[in-house]
Design an enzyme around this catalytic site. Structure first.
Site, PDB file in Angstrom:
ATOM      1  N   ASP A 253       0.783  -1.245   0.000  1.00 57.69           N
ATOM      2  CA  ASP A 253       0.000   0.000   0.000  1.00 57.69           C
ATOM      3  C   ASP A 253       0.812   1.292   0.000  1.00 57.69           C
ATOM      4  OD1 ASP A 253      -1.948  -1.904   0.192  1.00 57.69           O
ATOM      5  OD2 ASP A 253      -2.824  -1.192   2.061  1.00 57.69           O
TER       6      ASP A 253
ATOM      7  N   LYS B 202      -6.734  -4.766  -3.186  1.00 57.14           N
ATOM      8  CA  LYS B 202      -7.394  -5.408  -2.046  1.00 57.14           C
ATOM      9  C   LYS B 202      -8.413  -4.464  -1.418  1.00 57.14           C
ATOM     10  CE  LYS B 202      -3.596  -4.227   1.152  1.00 57.14           C
ATOM     11  NZ  LYS B 202      -4.313  -3.496   2.187  1.00 57.14           N
TER      12      LYS B 202
ATOM     13  N   LYS C 176      -7.738  -4.611   4.775  1.00 57.36           N
ATOM     14  CA  LYS C 176      -6.410  -4.302   5.311  1.00 57.36           C
ATOM     15  C   LYS C 176      -5.429  -5.413   4.963  1.00 57.36           C
ATOM     16  CE  LYS C 176      -8.235  -0.661   7.128  1.00 57.36           C
ATOM     17  NZ  LYS C 176      -8.261   0.513   6.234  1.00 57.36           N
TER      18      LYS C 176
ATOM     19  N   CYS D  50      -2.129  -2.408   7.781  1.00 56.94           N
ATOM     20  CA  CYS D  50      -2.110  -3.328   6.631  1.00 56.94           C
ATOM     21  C   CYS D  50      -0.903  -4.260   6.625  1.00 56.94           C
ATOM     22  CB  CYS D  50      -2.229  -2.534   5.339  1.00 56.94           C
ATOM     23  SG  CYS D  50      -3.843  -1.728   5.203  1.00 56.94           S
TER      24      CYS D  50
HETATM   25  N1  TIU Z   1      -2.628   0.448   4.225  1.00 58.78           N
HETATM   26  C1  TIU Z   1      -3.122   0.743   5.442  1.00 58.78           C
HETATM   27  O1  TIU Z   1      -2.484   0.579   6.455  1.00 58.78           O
HETATM   28  N2  TIU Z   1      -4.390   1.309   5.479  1.00 58.78           N
HETATM   29  C2  TIU Z   1      -4.841   2.111   6.473  1.00 58.78           C
HETATM   30  O2  TIU Z   1      -5.974   2.515   6.471  1.00 58.78           O
HETATM   31  N3  TIU Z   1      -3.945   2.439   7.421  1.00 58.78           N
HETATM   32  C3  TIU Z   1      -4.113   3.331   8.423  1.00 58.78           C
HETATM   33  O3  TIU Z   1      -3.244   3.389   9.278  1.00 58.78           O
HETATM   34  N4  TIU Z   1      -5.185   4.110   8.428  1.00 58.78           N
END
Ligand code: TIU
Length: 226
Positions: free
Chosen positions: A23, A128, A131, A161
């Site tokens: 991500d 995806k 998370k 995530c």
């Molecule tokens: N990729 C990921 O960690 N998505 C989130 O929403 N993370 C947050 O810390 N908000």
């Protein structure tokens, strides 16, 4: 090759391993994205860009498999759980217009991976809705088809995530090596604890290492220039 790690050394076999970058999307790392909209300080994540770039370059040069993930949803939001849509009570939520297009919607500029770590042709990108990178995706099938059993995991955010994906991977039988300085959180204390939780109890979810333990080993693996 043996990589110094916690709780003990990790035996990396590049033929059975994938670098899994979680991500590293504009919505999480750039000003005006979803992360900042949630009230977070994106500079906490931006420090991971350069270490990830160094690791990605070395991993590609060593000929290793690279897989990228992106969190996001279909433009019709049919895969967005109502609970996720309303969580946080924000006035702007997933699917709404934001400074980089609709927030966390596939195909929008903010949903895409930052230019510094942009995927190359042939590197699978896993879209995806959750998370974890295994939930409602074809990641497990892709890894099995390639005979991959080891995951070197980096990305953001450490306790969300990255941790969710490592836990999902661990339950599916993968050995995960998390690279501490290639992961980041908006909350430094969650980053530290997120890493400690992985390596605790003899490596209950996996191993944790640092870039300077991995990079020299990878560089030695580099195929001779032709
Ligand atoms: N990729 C990921 O960690 N998505 C989130 O929403 N993370 C947050 O810390 N908000």
């Amino acid at each position: 090759m043996l990589i110094e790690a916690a709780p003990y050394e990790y035996t990396l076999d590049l033929d059975k391993a994938a670098l899994l970058i979680i991500d590293m999307q504009r919505d999480f790392l750039e000003s005006g994205g979803f992360g900042e909209m949630l009230g977070n300080d994106v500079s906490q994540l931006r420090r991971t860009i350069e270490p990830n770039r160094a690791l990605l370059t070395a991993w590609r040069q060593a000929g290793g498999t690279v897989i990228h993930t992106r969190e996001g949803h279909r433009p019709d939001l049919a895969d967005l759980p109502p609970a996720k849509k309303v969580r946080g009570r924000s006035t702007t939520t997933i699917g709404d217009p934001g400074p980089m297009g609709r927030i966390l919607v596939r195909g929008e500029p903010g949903h895409d991976i930052i230019p510094e770590l942009y995927p190359r042709d042939g590197e699978p990108v896993i879209d995806k809705p959750g998370k974890g990178a295994f939930f409602a995706t074809d990641l497990h099938a892709i890894l099995q088809n390639r005979g991959i059993t080891q995951l070197v995991v980096t990305g953001v955010t450490t306790e969300v995530c990255v941790n969710t994906t490592v836990r999902e991977a661990n339950d599916r039988g993968y050995d995960c090596l998390v690279v501490a300085d290639c992961c980041g959180s908006y909350f430094p204390e969650f980053h530290a604890m997120g890493l400690r939780m992985i390596a605790a109890q003899g490596g209950i979810f996996g191993w944790v290492t640092a870039l300077d333990k991995l990079l020299p080993q990878l560089t030695m693996m580099r195929p001779a220039a032709t």
